[in-house]
Design an enzyme around this catalytic site. Sequence first.
Site, PDB file in Angstrom:
ATOM      1  NE  ARG A  72      -3.571  -0.330   2.534  1.00  0.00           N
ATOM      2  CZ  ARG A  72      -4.017  -0.941   3.644  1.00  0.00           C
ATOM      3  NH1 ARG A  72      -3.734  -0.474   4.842  1.00  0.00           N
ATOM      4  NH2 ARG A  72      -4.745  -2.039   3.551  1.00  0.00           N
ATOM      5  NE  ARG A 141      -3.100   0.858   9.676  1.00  0.00           N
ATOM      6  CZ  ARG A 141      -3.643  -0.326   9.444  1.00  0.00           C
ATOM      7  NH1 ARG A 141      -4.564  -0.475   8.514  1.00  0.00           N
ATOM      8  NH2 ARG A 141      -3.262  -1.383  10.142  1.00  0.00           N
ATOM      9  CE  LYS A 205      -7.879  -1.289  11.710  1.00  0.00           C
ATOM     10  NZ  LYS A 205      -8.281  -2.083  10.546  1.00  0.00           N
ATOM     11  CE  LYS A 207      -8.214   2.312   9.566  1.00  0.00           C
ATOM     12  NZ  LYS A 207      -9.277   1.526   8.924  1.00  0.00           N
ATOM     13  CB  CYS A 421     -13.208  -4.238   1.718  1.00  0.00           C
ATOM     14  SG  CYS A 421     -13.850  -5.891   2.032  1.00  0.00           S
ATOM     15  CB  CYS A 427      -8.611  -9.755   2.546  1.00  0.00           C
ATOM     16  SG  CYS A 427      -8.600  -9.324   4.298  1.00  0.00           S
ATOM     17  CB  CYS A 466     -14.274  -9.789   7.736  1.00  0.00           C
ATOM     18  SG  CYS A 466     -13.045  -8.555   8.183  1.00  0.00           S
ATOM     19  CB  CYS A 470     -11.598  -2.262   4.897  1.00  0.00           C
ATOM     20  SG  CYS A 470     -10.469  -3.139   6.001  1.00  0.00           S
TER      21      CYS A 470
HETATM   22 FE1  SF4 Z   1     -10.303  -7.791   4.566  1.00  0.00          FE
HETATM   23 FE2  SF4 Z   1     -12.273  -7.516   6.282  1.00  0.00          FE
HETATM   24 FE3  SF4 Z   1     -10.932  -5.336   5.484  1.00  0.00          FE
HETATM   25 FE4  SF4 Z   1     -12.529  -6.578   3.799  1.00  0.00          FE
HETATM   26  S1  SF4 Z   1     -13.160  -5.559   5.705  1.00  0.00           S
HETATM   27  S2  SF4 Z   1     -10.430  -5.923   3.350  1.00  0.00           S
HETATM   28  S3  SF4 Z   1     -12.334  -8.695   4.391  1.00  0.00           S
HETATM   29  S4  SF4 Z   1     -10.118  -7.027   6.679  1.00  0.00           S
END
Ligand code: SF4
Length: 557
Positions: A72, A141, A205, A207, A421, A427, A466, A470
Amino acid sequence: MAAHLDVEKIKADSRALRGTLAISLKDPTTAAVAEADTVITKFHGIYQQDDRDQRETRREARLEPAYSFMIRVRVPGGVITPEQWLALDRLADEVANGTIRLTTRQAVQFHGVAKEDLPGLIRTIDAVLMDSLAACGDVNRNVMCHVQPEAGPVHAAALDWAKRLSEHLTPRTGAYREIWIDGEKVAGGEVEDEPIYGKTYLPRKFKSGIAIPPVNDIDVFSQDLGFIAIAEGDQLLGFNVTVGGGMGCSHGEPETFPRLADVIGFIEPEDLLAIAEAVVTIQRDFGNRDNRKRARFKYTIEDRGLEWFVSELEHRSQVKLTPPRPYQFVSNGDRYGWQRMHDGRWQLTVFVENGRLNPDARAALKTIVNDHAVDVRLTPNQNLVITGVVESEREHVDRLLDGAMSEGRGPSAIRRNSMACVALPSCGLAMAEAERYLPDLVSRIEELAERHYIAEEPITVRMSGCPNGCSRPYLAEIGLVGRAPGRYNLYLGAAFDGARLNRLDLDNVGEADILSRIDELFGLYAKGRNADERFGDFLVRADLIQAVEHGREVNAG
Ligand code: SF4
């Protein structure tokens, strides 16, 4: 990070983020790095991943997983010069999988990079004054900033503060240059001090970002630390400070929850760095280092209370907060199409579905950057802004983009406000698809919207693979969070301006249930909405969804 790893110990023993990374990189027997180094690489902006689609077949063939790396690149405020863009574009073909992914934090990601290609990639971005240090890991970040420069001097001033904030909170370690760029150790081989972070950096983390009303594109209430620019005409007066936002939670663990940041007061611009440093050191000293699931700054605020926090902040920073100044947000999305900039030139905001720039889109953009020497800016919603186009060249830019990318007129209002995401296959935390699935699901949602004659209503739809969130799904009017392959939690009722979280409506359901519920609610919305009423606001006003007052309620249903 693997649950069994003692991350705090690895950080403490890492000698300012060196670990054994230099040795891992030279190990020819594996495409991976040593397990403890997977913690360290994150601070360098690098995630080790493996292709989950191939896991089973490789396991059966007794091969190690198909390891590669995601890297990244940090882009404070999302601003990329032509020279930088051309370098990034080249790297997508030379060492990555041919695509560039724009992230929800205005950064750039390359996927599918082999271990041996990492140093060359980093040296290439270093040559155009970019880096990946602190793009991931338990540090501050990529610093976000409202992206559209038509706001003129106020935007320029806010962007300047975003860059200074980024610089101020960047780790001081020389490990990044030593490992990736020139191999030179600091004189005597001693390890640098980290005056802000200390030896173990932050518990999790962190932000931060700057919003400029009326656009809340950075979702300032989702940031650990946010600044809302307060201006009078062209003059930046200062910032309202927000603290304690965050999206992530864990399924079935009610002590974890998404949280909206609190607005705690107003500061003058010159106080921004002192405030930011004090916030970060408070989190460094008081954040939970025993349980990573409750280690984000939002829980420090929750557990110790806002009153305690503000008093500690004023004491450490020696800055007295004054009451917050009035502001108003109207949306957390991007404004597509052509807009005249403050200096008379033009900018074009282009929709990039889920931030994935494929080879056609890259080729069009490369020609535009080459021919017109325009800047590229990355939005917090995974889109692109092409800035600095003179009037006479607009048509040419339109022609180049035609077919390769959309400037927002083609896709529906719902698609333009959708975001996912990466999730599967790369991931490691993904429980369900997101980027690869959302475009199809949006097509079906569009059909429902057309059936109810609301196809031109901008409704935010965000999907995460998940509960880490993100893509900021808990701030979407329709939020979807992965539970298992093909199964999602459906969340409804967030505000269009990013100031109210949504609430769990359906738990662990498949596509048919999701669409059936959306169909029902679209029907009620089409019939019962007030003029200009947003979908999320309607659901709350019509008592179809109970407004969330606190993040703990999001998963309470
Ligand atoms: Fe990975 Fe979960 Fe972030 Fe999606 S929300 S990129 S699945 S860590």
